[in-house]
Design a protein around this motif. Structure first.
Motif, PDB file in Angstrom:
ATOM      1  N   VAL A  35       0.848  -1.195   0.000  1.00 35.76           N
ATOM      2  CA  VAL A  35       0.000   0.000   0.000  1.00 35.76           C
ATOM      3  C   VAL A  35       0.883   1.244   0.000  1.00 35.76           C
ATOM      4  N   MET A  36       1.903   1.246   0.846  1.00 36.64           N
ATOM      5  CA  MET A  36       2.798   2.405   0.914  1.00 36.64           C
ATOM      6  C   MET A  36       3.601   2.556  -0.378  1.00 36.64           C
ATOM      7  N   SER A  37       3.940   1.451  -1.007  1.00 38.11           N
ATOM      8  CA  SER A  37       4.622   1.521  -2.299  1.00 38.11           C
ATOM      9  C   SER A  37       3.712   2.137  -3.362  1.00 38.11           C
ATOM     10  N   ASN A  38       2.421   1.792  -3.310  1.00 31.87           N
ATOM     11  CA  ASN A  38       1.454   2.386  -4.244  1.00 31.87           C
ATOM     12  C   ASN A  38       1.344   3.889  -4.022  1.00 31.87           C
ATOM     13  N   ILE A  39       1.329   4.311  -2.759  1.00 28.18           N
ATOM     14  CA  ILE A  39       1.272   5.745  -2.462  1.00 28.18           C
ATOM     15  C   ILE A  39       2.543   6.420  -2.970  1.00 28.18           C
TER      16      ILE A  39
END
Length: 157
Positions: A65-69
Motif C-alpha cells: 500500500v505504501m509503495s502504491n502511495i
C-alpha cells in the motif's frame, strides 16, 4: 522500503524504530523527536511489516500500500491525514482500488497516511519500481561477463 523494525505502539503517538531487545521488553526510538523509550512486553506493539489492509481480493501488506502511495506521489508526501473523510476515502481508492470499504475505516486510512508521511519525511520511503530498477541494473552488471584483458604479445626483433 523496509518496515521490519518500524513499530506502532498502542497509547503512544507516532512511529518508533526498534533499537535493542532487553529481558523485560525493548528500547525504541521515536521517529518524531529521536527520544528513546523502554517498552514492556505487556504493551500492545505492532510491526508495520506485519500489518495488512483488507481488500475484496484478500489482504494487502502495508508495504505494498505504501509503495502504491509512493508511486502515485513520486516518493513525495501524500495528502494530509487531517483532510475530511470523503477526500481521504477517494484518495485511498486511487491508491488501492480494491480496498474493502466496509472493513477499512476512515481512522485506518488516516493512520496509514500519517505513517506514510512520517516515514517519507524521514527519507524511509522509496517506490518499489525504483528499487526494482536498481536491483535489475545490479543483476545485469553481475550477469554480464567482464571482458578479459588481452594478453600482450611478445615482440621479437
Amino acid at each position: 522500503m523496509n518496515l521490519e523494525k518500524i513499530l506502532a505502539i498502542s497509547g503512544k503517538p507516532g512511529l518508533y524504530v526498534l533499537k535493542v531487545q532487553t529481558r523485560t521488553g525493548f528500547v525504541a526510538e521515536s521517529l518524531a523527536d529521536g527520544k528513546k523509550i523502554t517498552v514492556s512486553l505487556k504493551s500492545n506493539v505492532s510491526l508495520l511489516s506485519e500489518i495488512s489492509v483488507y481488500t475484496y481480493d484478500g489482504e494487502k501488506p502495508l508495504k505494498e500500500v505504501m509503495s502504491n502511495i509512493a508511486e502515485k506521489e513520486n516518493n513525495g508526501p501524500a495528502i494530509s491525514h487531517k483532510e475530511d473523510n470523503t477526500a481521504l476515502a477517494a484518495y485511498f481508492k486511487e491508491v488501492l482500488p480494491t480496498y474493502d470499504e466496509e472493513r477499512v475505516y476512515a481512522s485506518d486510512i488516516k493512520k496509514i497516511l500519517n505513517w506514510y508521511n512520517t516515514l517519507q519525511a524521514k527519507g524511509l520511503i522509496e517506490a518499489e519500481t525504483a528499487v526494482e530498477e536498481e536491483v535489475e541494473a545490479v543483476a545485469a552488471e553481475v550477469e554480464a561477463p567482464a571482458e578479459k584483458p588481452k594478453k600482450a604479445k611478445k615482440v621479437t626483433e
